[in-house]
Design a protein around this motif. Structure first.
Motif, PDB file in Angstrom:
ATOM      1  N   ALA A  61      42.414  35.203  27.001  1.00 33.59           N
ATOM      2  CA  ALA A  61      41.647  33.779  27.186  1.00 33.59           C
ATOM      3  C   ALA A  61      41.319  33.786  28.896  1.00 33.59           C
ATOM      4  CB  ALA A  61      42.671  32.659  26.912  1.00 33.59           C
ATOM      5  N   HIS A  62      41.919  34.488  29.739  1.00 30.90           N
ATOM      6  CA  HIS A  62      41.890  34.692  31.269  1.00 30.90           C
ATOM      7  C   HIS A  62      41.850  36.155  31.664  1.00 30.90           C
ATOM      8  CE1 HIS A  62      43.250  30.401  30.025  1.00 30.90           C
ATOM      9  NE2 HIS A  62      42.632  30.105  30.882  1.00 30.90           N
ATOM     10  N   PRO A  63      41.063  36.878  31.154  1.00 27.24           N
ATOM     11  CA  PRO A  63      41.271  38.193  31.517  1.00 27.24           C
ATOM     12  C   PRO A  63      41.616  38.863  32.722  1.00 27.24           C
ATOM     13  CG  PRO A  63      39.230  38.039  29.690  1.00 27.24           C
ATOM     14  CD  PRO A  63      40.107  36.590  30.423  1.00 27.24           C
ATOM     15  N   ARG A  64      40.897  38.011  33.812  1.00 24.54           N
ATOM     16  CA  ARG A  64      41.466  38.631  35.215  1.00 24.54           C
ATOM     17  C   ARG A  64      42.442  38.002  35.903  1.00 24.54           C
ATOM     18  NH1 ARG A  64      36.755  38.589  39.106  1.00 24.54           N
ATOM     19  NH2 ARG A  64      37.814  40.451  40.146  1.00 24.54           N
ATOM     20  N   HIS A  65      42.944  36.855  35.207  1.00 22.12           N
ATOM     21  CA  HIS A  65      44.079  36.053  35.867  1.00 22.12           C
ATOM     22  C   HIS A  65      45.310  37.106  36.426  1.00 22.12           C
ATOM     23  CE1 HIS A  65      47.327  33.243  36.233  1.00 22.12           C
ATOM     24  NE2 HIS A  65      46.394  32.174  36.255  1.00 22.12           N
ATOM     25  N   ARG A  95      32.476  43.248  38.664  1.00 20.68           N
ATOM     26  CA  ARG A  95      33.565  42.515  38.770  1.00 20.68           C
ATOM     27  C   ARG A  95      34.061  41.867  37.802  1.00 20.68           C
ATOM     28  NH1 ARG A  95      32.953  44.090  44.005  1.00 20.68           N
ATOM     29  NH2 ARG A  95      31.780  42.292  44.484  1.00 20.68           N
ATOM     30  N   ALA A  96      33.257  40.790  36.839  1.00 19.13           N
ATOM     31  CA  ALA A  96      33.583  39.970  36.073  1.00 19.13           C
ATOM     32  C   ALA A  96      34.152  40.861  34.944  1.00 19.13           C
ATOM     33  CB  ALA A  96      32.213  39.395  35.449  1.00 19.13           C
ATOM     34  N   CYS A  97      35.121  40.026  33.917  1.00 22.11           N
ATOM     35  CA  CYS A  97      35.554  40.590  32.668  1.00 22.11           C
ATOM     36  C   CYS A  97      34.624  40.486  31.860  1.00 22.11           C
ATOM     37  CB  CYS A  97      36.741  39.944  32.416  1.00 22.11           C
ATOM     38  SG  CYS A  97      36.316  38.225  31.885  1.00 22.11           S
ATOM     39  N   ILE A  98      34.747  41.067  30.637  1.00 20.51           N
ATOM     40  CA  ILE A  98      33.806  41.107  29.617  1.00 20.51           C
ATOM     41  C   ILE A  98      33.353  39.809  29.260  1.00 20.51           C
ATOM     42  CG2 ILE A  98      35.584  41.333  27.667  1.00 20.51           C
ATOM     43  CD1 ILE A  98      32.383  43.216  27.411  1.00 20.51           C
ATOM     44  N   LEU A  99      34.367  38.869  29.418  1.00 20.95           N
ATOM     45  CA  LEU A  99      33.788  37.507  28.906  1.00 20.95           C
ATOM     46  C   LEU A  99      32.839  36.807  29.885  1.00 20.95           C
ATOM     47  CD1 LEU A  99      37.412  35.814  27.853  1.00 20.95           C
ATOM     48  CD2 LEU A  99      35.552  36.832  26.271  1.00 20.95           C
ATOM     49  N   GLY A 100      33.320  37.000  31.029  1.00 22.35           N
ATOM     50  CA  GLY A 100      32.724  36.576  32.127  1.00 22.35           C
ATOM     51  C   GLY A 100      30.989  37.336  32.353  1.00 22.35           C
ATOM     52  N   ARG A 101      30.988  38.402  32.009  1.00 29.06           N
ATOM     53  CA  ARG A 101      29.732  39.587  32.016  1.00 29.06           C
ATOM     54  C   ARG A 101      28.990  38.966  30.992  1.00 29.06           C
ATOM     55  NH1 ARG A 101      27.289  44.134  33.327  1.00 29.06           N
ATOM     56  NH2 ARG A 101      26.145  44.705  31.421  1.00 29.06           N
ATOM     57  N   ILE A 161      30.093  32.834  41.538  1.00 22.99           N
ATOM     58  CA  ILE A 161      31.264  32.197  40.587  1.00 22.99           C
ATOM     59  C   ILE A 161      31.255  32.612  39.428  1.00 22.99           C
ATOM     60  CG2 ILE A 161      32.862  30.320  40.163  1.00 22.99           C
ATOM     61  CD1 ILE A 161      32.534  29.443  43.028  1.00 22.99           C
ATOM     62  N   CYS A 162      32.031  32.914  38.499  1.00 23.80           N
ATOM     63  CA  CYS A 162      32.005  33.071  37.268  1.00 23.80           C
ATOM     64  C   CYS A 162      32.452  31.816  36.418  1.00 23.80           C
ATOM     65  CB  CYS A 162      32.870  33.940  36.471  1.00 23.80           C
ATOM     66  SG  CYS A 162      32.795  34.053  34.789  1.00 23.80           S
ATOM     67  N   SER A 163      31.388  31.026  35.735  1.00 25.98           N
ATOM     68  CA  SER A 163      31.650  29.586  35.132  1.00 25.98           C
ATOM     69  C   SER A 163      31.996  29.784  33.609  1.00 25.98           C
ATOM     70  CB  SER A 163      30.448  28.878  35.342  1.00 25.98           C
ATOM     71  OG  SER A 163      29.388  29.261  34.901  1.00 25.98           O
ATOM     72  N   LEU A 164      33.218  30.634  33.442  1.00 25.38           N
ATOM     73  CA  LEU A 164      33.545  30.592  32.120  1.00 25.38           C
ATOM     74  C   LEU A 164      35.000  30.178  31.903  1.00 25.38           C
ATOM     75  CD1 LEU A 164      32.394  32.667  29.312  1.00 25.38           C
ATOM     76  CD2 LEU A 164      34.890  32.477  29.535  1.00 25.38           C
ATOM     77  N   CYS A 165      36.063  30.580  32.423  1.00 27.75           N
ATOM     78  CA  CYS A 165      37.295  30.076  32.102  1.00 27.75           C
ATOM     79  C   CYS A 165      37.877  29.394  33.448  1.00 27.75           C
ATOM     80  CB  CYS A 165      38.122  31.046  31.591  1.00 27.75           C
ATOM     81  SG  CYS A 165      38.773  32.335  32.918  1.00 27.75           S
ATOM     82  N   GLY A 166      38.913  28.850  33.334  1.00 31.23           N
ATOM     83  CA  GLY A 166      39.564  27.958  34.484  1.00 31.23           C
ATOM     84  C   GLY A 166      40.026  28.958  35.421  1.00 31.23           C
ATOM     85  N   SER A 167      39.822  30.257  35.433  1.00 29.97           N
ATOM     86  CA  SER A 167      40.133  31.294  36.542  1.00 29.97           C
ATOM     87  C   SER A 167      39.094  31.101  37.681  1.00 29.97           C
ATOM     88  CB  SER A 167      40.392  32.675  36.361  1.00 29.97           C
ATOM     89  OG  SER A 167      41.299  32.684  35.146  1.00 29.97           O
ATOM     90  N   LEU A 168      37.806  30.749  37.136  1.00 29.95           N
ATOM     91  CA  LEU A 168      36.641  30.473  38.154  1.00 29.95           C
ATOM     92  C   LEU A 168      36.652  31.776  39.343  1.00 29.95           C
ATOM     93  CD1 LEU A 168      36.271  26.718  39.239  1.00 29.95           C
ATOM     94  CD2 LEU A 168      34.806  28.097  37.903  1.00 29.95           C
ATOM     95  N   CYS A 169      36.747  32.824  38.823  1.00 28.98           N
ATOM     96  CA  CYS A 169      36.603  34.092  39.709  1.00 28.98           C
ATOM     97  C   CYS A 169      35.529  34.025  40.630  1.00 28.98           C
ATOM     98  CB  CYS A 169      36.491  35.563  38.960  1.00 28.98           C
ATOM     99  SG  CYS A 169      38.030  35.679  37.851  1.00 28.98           S
ATOM    100  N   ASP A 170      35.812  34.283  41.977  1.00 27.06           N
ATOM    101  CA  ASP A 170      34.784  33.610  43.033  1.00 27.06           C
ATOM    102  C   ASP A 170      34.241  35.076  43.667  1.00 27.06           C
ATOM    103  OD1 ASP A 170      37.073  33.841  44.444  1.00 27.06           O
ATOM    104  OD2 ASP A 170      36.758  31.994  45.373  1.00 27.06           O
TER     105      ASP A 170
HETATM  106  S1  SF4 Z   1      38.680  35.814  34.067  1.00 24.95           S
HETATM  107 FE1  SF4 Z   1      36.606  36.676  33.428  1.00 24.95          FE
HETATM  108  S2  SF4 Z   1      35.833  34.888  32.077  1.00 24.95           S
HETATM  109 FE2  SF4 Z   1      37.576  33.892  33.673  1.00 24.95          FE
HETATM  110  S3  SF4 Z   1      36.428  33.208  35.585  1.00 24.95           S
HETATM  111 FE3  SF4 Z   1      37.298  35.542  35.848  1.00 24.95          FE
HETATM  112  S4  SF4 Z   1      35.439  36.891  35.277  1.00 24.95           S
HETATM  113 FE4  SF4 Z   1      35.000  34.565  34.454  1.00 24.95          FE
END
Ligand code: SF4
Length: 434
Positions: A156-160, A33-39, A8-17
């Motif tokens: 702010a939530h690039p993969r949302h 699969r993470a966006c640039i922020l998550g990566r 799980i990416c612990s950066l934004c509220g999307s919490l991509c899992d």
């Molecule tokens: S949108 Fe990006 S920063 Fe937000 S949880 Fe998903 S991978 Fe992480």
């Protein structure tokens, strides 16, 4: 080498899992699969400004000490304080938040979250009018109209948008974007707005007026709408109202452009009322675009443990809640606390100048993996493990779904939960000895 799937990416509220991480020699060498922020959170954490050791300020300079010395010093500050502000706790686990509440109760502190300067007004609006919501899974499968209001997920939530909203596919939206209308309402043409079928540009601070006009149109009172409201021509207002009424399932994603502009929580109140109006015609829900990955979890844990979602004052020995009086910036600007803990958040970067000036005058304890502007005013600094990378724990996604974050690599740093437990024990020891 270990390949860890469903991290799980612990950066934004999307919490991509759905993140796949490769670990070699206790280092993350690839992230899929993470966006640039998550990566950057997974890989860049080795490059960022990590705090390498606990520190105490001596003669104006922060000097390295052991965890034990830092706990001793922070324990004294807390035990001697009449009223401490405990702020942040939104980029950490629910387990750590629970411990932090225990510490706040023990020290009769004031306990507040980053929602104080972002979605706090949404909580007040939901308390007043309710918040008809759905999970992101339901939205992804069913919503044929998605509105982004005062938010910019492209940044702010690039993969949302690709995972949950217009560019995803779902059971009843198999063609994805082609099966979905997208409306963006904002004061400026953001990169999200450039992708919309309909962009509505509001004059700054006029969300409440526009919401009133939309509600009038939805409720069949078009005659009372002036030729222009909030800078938007009447025909455009009626067009969006009809899009909302004609949708089978609509979702309004709303951000800080709604919650922190003029009228604040009354804007959220109006969004909620609009959703109620729309539910007389079709199905409609609202979801706040939460920023810190576990700010939703803070609201959950605080509510089930104290009855309130933020701005909780334990000074009287029992939980008291009155945002406007008991919020972090309320007490800082009034000079109403004599010490502070800032954890998993950066007050130094986000608070108004008067609050920061006051923080600089009182003892400040910081718990964070990274040095940031708060470090400049901190007197005791604890480096912490990065939750979701170096520590496991629970977090709540922006739609209220709880997810379990994995520990991916080992670390020399203590977790927020361990540091907070040590502080509770130290404060009890000092108080017992007094
Ligand atoms: S949108 Fe990006 S920063 Fe937000 S949880 Fe998903 S991978 Fe992480």
């Amino acid at each position: 080498m270990a390949v860890i799937t469903d991290a799980i990416c612990s950066l934004c509220g999307s919490l991509c899992d759905d993140i796949t991480v490769t670990v070699e020699d206790n280092k993350i060498t690839s992230v899929e699969r993470a966006c640039i922020l998550g990566r950057n959170k997974f890989v860049g954490m080795f490059l960022h400004d990590r705090i390498e050791s606990p520190m105490i300020r001596k003669n104006g300079e922060l000097v390295d000490v052991s965890y034990e010395e830092a706990i001793e010093e922070a324990g004294k500050i807390l035990a001697n304080s009449k009223r401490t502000l405990s702020y942040g706790w939104c980029s950490t686990s629910c387990e750590a938040i629970s411990k932090a509440i225990q510490l706040a109760e023990e020290t009769k502190s004031l306990f507040d979250s980053t929602a104080n300067v972002c979605h706090g007004p949404s909580a007040l609006a939901v308390q007043e009018k309710g918040g008809p919501a759905a999970t992101l899974g339901v939205v992804k499968n069913r919503a044929d109209l998605m509105v982004f209001w005062g938010c910019n997920p492209a940044h702010a939530h690039p993969r949302h948008m690709s995972r949950y909203s217009p560019f995803s596919t779902g059971s009843f939206r198999q063609k994805g974007r082609k099966d979905t209308k997208m409306v963006v309402i904002d004061v400026r043409k953001t990169d999200t707005a450039k992708l919309a079928d309909k962009y509505v540009q509001l004059e700054p601070g006029t969300d409440y007026l526009y919401l009133s006009a939309i509600r009038s149109a939805v409720n069949g009172h078009e005659d009372v709408i002036p030729d222009k409201v909030a800078g938007v021509p009447k025909e455009d207002i009626i067009e969006v109202a009809n899009m909302l009424k004609d949708a089978k399932f609509s979702c309004i994603f709303y951000g800080m452009g709604v919650t922190q502009s003029r009228s604040k929580y009354k804007n959220g109140d109006m969004v909620s009322s609009l959703i109620s109006d729309l539910n007389q015609h079709s199905k409609s829900v609202m979801i706040g675009m939460r920023g810190h990955y576990n700010v939703t979890g803070f609201g959950q844990v605080a509510t089930w443990e104290t009855g309130f979602p933020m701005a909780i004052d334990f000074t009287r020995g029992t939980a008291y809640y009155n945002p406007g009086e008991t919020g972090a910036n309320d007490v800082l600007t009034r000079g109403d606390v004599d010490a502070a803990i800032i954890a998993a958040a950066d007050a130094g970067a986000h608070f108004p100048q008067d609050s920061i000036k006051y923080l600089a005058k009182i003892p400040v304890i910081q718990i964070d993996p990274y040095a940031n502007p708060t470090t400049e005013v901190a007197d005791v600094v604890f480096p912490a493990a990065v939750v979701g990378v170096e520590a496991e724990g629970t977090a709540y996604r922006m739609d209220g779904i709880s997810l379990r974050m994995k520990k991916l690599i080992d670390t020399k740093f203590k977790t927020d939960e361990e540091i907070t437990s040590d502080l509770i024990q130290k404060v009890r020891e000092i108080k017992r000895g007094a």
